[in-house]
Design an enzyme around this catalytic site. Structure first.
Site, PDB file in Angstrom:
ATOM      1  N   ASP A 125      34.301  50.500 -20.138  1.00 47.13           N
ATOM      2  CA  ASP A 125      34.296  49.079 -20.514  1.00 47.13           C
ATOM      3  C   ASP A 125      33.689  48.876 -21.899  1.00 47.13           C
ATOM      4  O   ASP A 125      33.000  49.760 -22.443  1.00 47.13           O
ATOM      5  CB  ASP A 125      33.495  48.298 -19.452  1.00 47.13           C
ATOM      6  CG  ASP A 125      34.006  46.882 -19.250  1.00 47.13           C
ATOM      7  OD1 ASP A 125      34.653  46.351 -20.163  1.00 47.13           O
ATOM      8  OD2 ASP A 125      33.731  46.316 -18.179  1.00 47.13           O
ATOM      9  N   ASP A 143      40.497  40.299 -16.826  1.00 45.11           N
ATOM     10  CA  ASP A 143      39.610  40.024 -15.697  1.00 45.11           C
ATOM     11  C   ASP A 143      40.174  38.924 -14.808  1.00 45.11           C
ATOM     12  O   ASP A 143      39.621  38.627 -13.754  1.00 45.11           O
ATOM     13  CB  ASP A 143      38.227  39.596 -16.207  1.00 45.11           C
ATOM     14  CG  ASP A 143      37.369  40.797 -16.588  1.00 45.11           C
ATOM     15  OD1 ASP A 143      37.736  41.923 -16.224  1.00 45.11           O
ATOM     16  OD2 ASP A 143      36.335  40.600 -17.254  1.00 45.11           O
TER      17      ASP A 143
HETATM   18  C1  GLA Z   1      33.845  43.497 -17.456  1.00 43.44           C
HETATM   19  C2  GLA Z   1      35.083  44.046 -16.786  1.00 43.44           C
HETATM   20  C3  GLA Z   1      35.060  43.710 -15.325  1.00 43.44           C
HETATM   21  C4  GLA Z   1      33.800  44.278 -14.695  1.00 43.44           C
HETATM   22  C5  GLA Z   1      32.583  43.761 -15.428  1.00 43.44           C
HETATM   23  C6  GLA Z   1      31.336  44.460 -14.952  1.00 43.44           C
HETATM   24  O1  GLA Z   1      33.875  42.106 -17.460  1.00 43.44           O
HETATM   25  O2  GLA Z   1      36.234  43.576 -17.402  1.00 43.44           O
HETATM   26  O3  GLA Z   1      36.204  44.212 -14.680  1.00 43.44           O
HETATM   27  O4  GLA Z   1      33.855  45.682 -14.766  1.00 43.44           O
HETATM   28  O5  GLA Z   1      32.684  43.968 -16.829  1.00 43.44           O
HETATM   29  O6  GLA Z   1      30.208  43.965 -15.565  1.00 43.44           O
END
Ligand code: GLA
Length: 694
Positions: free
Chosen positions: A448, A516
């Site tokens: 990420d 997300d």
């Molecule tokens: C980001 C990712 C999510 C999740 C969060 C965790 O927003 O896109 O899918 O993994 O971080 O903190």
């Protein structure tokens, strides 16, 4: 097929792909000039291409002349500045090399010690042409400053009108397709965020305003780079349209030291006559054959715990989820954020990559064993390029982040960006990641990157702008090394959703988390934009809870599945809370996905309508197999769904509908379509499988 031909008498190079040609030449002053990008031309024909107009008031008509220009009057592709105050390039041809489909044309400045090699690669199984540029300081003293160094500039033939297609967005609303008239003047698509970005994505398509989904000429280019970038498109009032693209946003400067080489990322281009759909399929096939690390693989169905548990992770909870996920048919279980340091929320712990023993008292191995015991692979969330100020890592190394003296350190999502350009920071990241993967049986990393660069300084370094480039180079090197040392490791690229999706990261990631936002209706639009260039095989898509935690929208399970089944199906909801009937339905749909997955993940994509249409569908074709996923978001006036005309079928062949057993003629499916049997009401969807009969 000869891929590259040099026509010495005309100082022209002709490049061939299966269905297109590209040609460049040198003018009498050795300036590289664009000649042709489009339909296939023979050597005899390409000699005949009229030279592009050359205006007296402009020694370099931007992109009319030159594959990469010196300073002109438009957005320059290449702008070196020398110690004596001079800038630009006066070209001198040195030589060229042809090796199979690879052409390197070596040029230099007539006075300054700068060598510029223009690289081209064509192949016999794709119409995609890869281009990049290598600069070398051949002198012994004094730096050469690069104010701009693009990978390539591309020029279109004269067109009566011009339209641009690209994607825009934001967090939770990535890759929204825009198709609009190209304004006269300059149009700049860019990211100044240090990463590819949610707001724009480094590709464009251009057409004359008449191309359709399956017909018409389209010219497209995509940059293989995961940092800041710029694509500048120019539409002069009377001359050809062109564009230049490369790494870094405007204003960044890099000093090339004597002896130093600077290599740009690839800015690939493709031309086709089968509309936007044809161009998408060309990008997909190219990505599957020549970009992805393990193109032949089928991506597993994953379960990810993020939407179920947030930061509230512990052994028992994850064990429960793993059991449920396995029962549904998941093949990869991913433990998301919250497993390390004091990471109770997004306010602390990032950077402290030790397992949180309050949550996993004996470490991760119990969970990993259980996951493997269920026959699933194990994946783990990491965000190596970031740190919370409230972490031991930051307390011990406050200088490791991007920062500037006398400036506040702006936090976003309560975190700062580690300066990955620093060799010690990159080495630290490699050490803990390597240990993590070596010591545990970790099969997959969700990698990420949750915020953009701000105060992007590097105190003490005499060339702070290097960090914009070296961050990405070190990131690539790190993932490449981890993958080489741990060949079983697979990687997902995530950046707060789809902030890092590009051909550069796809050379070292197996899939991308496009957003997300897991709301099925919003996803239709996100997937529509994502799939313009990137293949379904890389497009992770989870089925989560209803109502959706982000949008509050309630959508039936079947529709949520059908949307996610258009990519790499995953599950992401609070499974223990799902009613038994839904769990049973979900297990059936996961099993069905596994049957159609080779076609979805490796087939050719035909978009049958857009998400806003009353009914839209995506169709995948692989060999004898056809899979159609059709959606009606909103029922209107009680009208039936009607017929759906298919594409990409053989007119003379017959196809059996595996659902009804009926046999249809390809010609009829193409001309008249298939009656869509959609359930009544909103959020109606269906999956159709057809098999071509011998
Ligand atoms: C980001 C990712 C999510 C999740 C969060 C965790 O927003 O896109 O899918 O993994 O971080 O903190």
């Amino acid at each position: 097929m000869t891929l590259v031909t040099y026509l010495a008498d005309h100082r022209l190079w002709l490049l061939r792909t299966p269905a297109t040609s590209y040609a460049l030449g040198l003018d009498p002053d050795d300036r590289p000039r664009h000649v042709h990008w489009g339909a296939p031309l023979t050597a005899e024909q390409v000699i005949d291409v009229p030279a592009l107009p050359h205006h007296e008031n402009s020694s370099f008509q931007v992109r009319g002349y030159g594959e990469l220009e010196g300073p002109g009057f438009g957005a320059p592709s290449l702008r070196p500045r020398y110690a004596d105050g001079g800038a630009g390039v006066e070209w001198r041809y040195l030589d060229h090399e042809i090796e199979g489909g690879h052409l390197a044309v070596r040029l230099a400045d007539r006075h300054h010690p700068l060598e510029i090699t223009l690289h081209y690669r064509v192949r016999d199984d794709t119409d995609v042409i890869e281009r990049w540029t290598v600069l070398r300081h051949t002198g012994e003293s004094g730096p050469i400053e690069l104010e701009r160094c693009d990978s390539a500039a591309w020029t279109l033939p004269p067109l009566p009108d011009v339209r641009i297609s690209h994607v825009v967005g934001g967090w939770s609303s990535e890759t929204q397709l825009k198709r609009e008239g190209l304004p006269y003047g300059e149009t700049v698509l860019t990211s100044r965020r240090g990463t590819t970005s949610h707001q724009a994505n480094p590709w464009i398509m251009l057409d004359d305003g008449t191309a359709a989904e399956e017909r018409g000429e389209v010219w497209s280019a995509a940059l293989a780079w995961s940092g800041s970038w710029r694509i500048a498109v120019q539409r002069p009032p009377f001359d050809a349209v062109g564009f230049t693209g490369g790494a870094g946003h405007d204003g960044l400067r890099v000093r090339l030291a004597p002896g130093e080489t600077w290599r740009t990322p690839v800015f690939a281009g493709v031309y086709g006559t089968d509309g936007f759909g044809g161009i998408s399929r060309a990008w997909h096939a190219y990505t599957l054959r020549h970009v992805l690390p393990h193109p032949q693989e089928l991506r597993p169905v994953l379960y990810n715990s993020w939407e179920a548990t947030g930061f509230d992770v512990d052994l028992d909870g994850q064990l429960r989820l793993a059991e449920k996920a396995a029962a549904l048919g998941a093949e990869l279980f991913v433990l998301d954020d919250g497993w390390f340091g004091r990471r109770d929320s997004d306010r602390a712990g990032l950077g402290d990559w030790q397992v949180n023993l309050d949550r996993f008292p004996s470490g991760l191995d119990k969970l990993i064993e259980a996951v493997h015991g269920h026959g699933m692979r194990f994946g783990l969330w990491v965000e190596p390029e970031m740190v919370n100020p409230d972490s031991d890592l930051y307390r011990e190394n406050p200088d490791w982040v991007l920062h500037m003296p006398h400036r506040r350190r702006t936090t976003l999502r309560n975190q700062l960006v580690l300066n990955f350009a620093r060799p010690d920071v990159a080495a630290w990241a490699h050490a803990w990641l390597d240990r993590l993967v070596a010591e545990h049986e970790i099969d997959f990393l969700k990698w990420d990157f949750n915020r953009a660069f701000t105060e992007a300084g590097w105190p003490g370094h005499d060339e702070p702008d290097r960090l914009w480039f070296d961050h990405v180079h070190n990131l690539y090197a790190l993932i490449d090394r981890l993958r080489a040392d741990h060949p079983h490791l697979r990687v997902e690229s995530c950046a707060g959703g789809g902030g890092r999706a590009d051909l550069g990261i796809l050379a070292r990631a197996d899939e991308v988390w496009p957003s997300d936002n897991t709301d099925a209706v919003d996803r239709l639009a996100i997937q529509h934009g994502y799939g313009q260039v990137y293949p379904a095989r890389t497009m992770a898509a989870w089925v989560t809870d209803s109502p959706n935690p982000l949008t509050g929208r309630s959508v039936p399970l079947r529709f949520r599945f059908h949307v996610a089944m258009a990519g790499v199906l995953g599950l992401g909801g609070d499974l223990p809370a799902w009613p038994a009937a839904e769990l049973a339905e979900a297990a059936g749909l996961v099993a069905l996905y596994k049957e159609v997955r080779p076609v979805v993940q490796h087939g050719g994509l035909f978009r049958l309508g857009a998400p806003d249409d009353p009914v839209s569908a995506v169709q995948y074709v692989l060999g004898d197999h056809v899979v159609v996923l059709a959606y009606r978001v909103r029922t209107r006036f009680g009208h039936p769904a009607g017929r759906l005309r298919l594409a990409g079928l053989e007119a003379a062949a017959r196809y059996r509908d595996e659902g009804t057993g009926q046999v249809h003629h390809g010609a009829v499916l193409l001309a008249h379509g298939l009656h869509l049997d959609l359930p009544a009401g909103d959020y109606a969807s269906t999956l159709i499988r057809l098999t071509r009969l011998a």
